[in-house]
Design a protein around this motif. Structure first.
Motif, PDB file in Angstrom:
ATOM      1  N   ASN A  82       0.826  -1.214   0.000  1.00 43.97           N
ATOM      2  CA  ASN A  82       0.000   0.000   0.000  1.00 43.97           C
ATOM      3  C   ASN A  82       0.857   1.259   0.000  1.00 43.97           C
ATOM      4  N   ASN A  83       1.920   1.262   0.796  1.00 44.28           N
ATOM      5  CA  ASN A  83       2.788   2.441   0.838  1.00 44.28           C
ATOM      6  C   ASN A  83       3.502   2.668  -0.488  1.00 44.28           C
ATOM      7  N   ILE A  84       3.973   1.608  -1.103  1.00 46.56           N
ATOM      8  CA  ILE A  84       4.655   1.757  -2.391  1.00 46.56           C
ATOM      9  C   ILE A  84       3.674   2.215  -3.462  1.00 46.56           C
ATOM     10  N   ASN A  85       2.487   1.640  -3.462  1.00 44.16           N
ATOM     11  CA  ASN A  85       1.479   2.063  -4.437  1.00 44.16           C
ATOM     12  C   ASN A  85       1.096   3.530  -4.242  1.00 44.16           C
ATOM     13  N   MET A  88       3.929   5.630  -5.595  1.00 48.38           N
ATOM     14  CA  MET A  88       3.935   5.630  -7.062  1.00 48.38           C
ATOM     15  C   MET A  88       2.805   6.507  -7.602  1.00 48.38           C
ATOM     16  N   ALA A  89       1.640   6.456  -6.965  1.00 47.86           N
ATOM     17  CA  ALA A  89       0.518   7.287  -7.399  1.00 47.86           C
ATOM     18  C   ALA A  89       0.850   8.768  -7.203  1.00 47.86           C
ATOM     19  N   LEU A  90       1.499   9.088  -6.086  1.00 46.42           N
ATOM     20  CA  LEU A  90       1.892  10.478  -5.835  1.00 46.42           C
ATOM     21  C   LEU A  90       2.912  10.954  -6.863  1.00 46.42           C
ATOM     22  N   ILE A  91       3.857  10.112  -7.211  1.00 48.07           N
ATOM     23  CA  ILE A  91       4.849  10.462  -8.229  1.00 48.07           C
ATOM     24  C   ILE A  91       4.173  10.696  -9.576  1.00 48.07           C
ATOM     25  N   HIS A  92       3.251   9.814  -9.951  1.00 50.14           N
ATOM     26  CA  HIS A  92       2.539   9.979 -11.227  1.00 50.14           C
ATOM     27  C   HIS A  92       1.710  11.262 -11.221  1.00 50.14           C
ATOM     28  N   HIS A  93       1.091  11.564 -10.079  1.00 51.31           N
ATOM     29  CA  HIS A  93       0.303  12.796  -9.975  1.00 51.31           C
ATOM     30  C   HIS A  93       1.213  14.017 -10.139  1.00 51.31           C
ATOM     31  N   CYS A  94       2.350  13.985  -9.476  1.00 54.21           N
ATOM     32  CA  CYS A  94       3.301  15.103  -9.599  1.00 54.21           C
ATOM     33  C   CYS A  94       3.793  15.244 -11.039  1.00 54.21           C
TER      34      CYS A  94
END
Length: 139
Positions: A82-85, A88-94
């Motif tokens: 969950n933390n890695i996902n 990764m979602a935060l990186i994609h959003h940025c």
């Protein structure tokens, strides 16, 4: 990981059944030997049975510990996934919200992502859901 634990649990169950069989067999042999010889034997079967009961108790505690370990491993794996996902979602959003271009994932990063997703889906498919822990338990 889980198949190994399941095999270990099956081995514990079989050994418990074997111990019960041995206990019954020893009782029967003791009854037969005392009725035939009408004297006490050199080895005390009653003492052996007490030791066998202690072994069975230890076996039961080990079996329950294996179950607790399995639950803890699943919880840890879910937490990490969950933390890695989320990261990764935060990186994609940025990446989407800024005009900064990020290099594509390296081969090793792609392999890690594939392994992570396969382990995550395999874990969810093989084990039943556990109750969620409160966020303060995770620290």
């Amino acid at each position: 990981m889980e198949s190994t634990v399941e095999k270990l649990e099956a081995m514990f169950l079989k050994s418990e059944a074997d111990l019960e069989y041995i206990e019954k067999r020893l009782k029967l042999d003791f009854i037969n030997s005392t009725t035939e010889s009408r004297s006490s034997s050199e080895v005390n079967p009653a003492l052996m049975l007490e030791k066998l009961k202690a072994i069975k108790a230890k076996h039961s505690s080990l079996s329950s510990e294996v179950k607790e370990i399995l639950a803890a491993q699943k919880h840890s794996m879910d937490f990490i996934t969950n933390n890695i996902n989320s990261a990764m979602a935060l990186i994609h959003h940025c990446q989407r919200t800024t005009d900064v271009e990020i290099d594509p994932l390296t081969v090793s990063e792609q392999e890690f992502a594939a392994v992570l997703s396969s382990v995550s889906s395999q874990t969810k498919a093989e084990t039943p859901e556990l109750p969620e822990r409160r966020s303060q338990d995770v620290t």
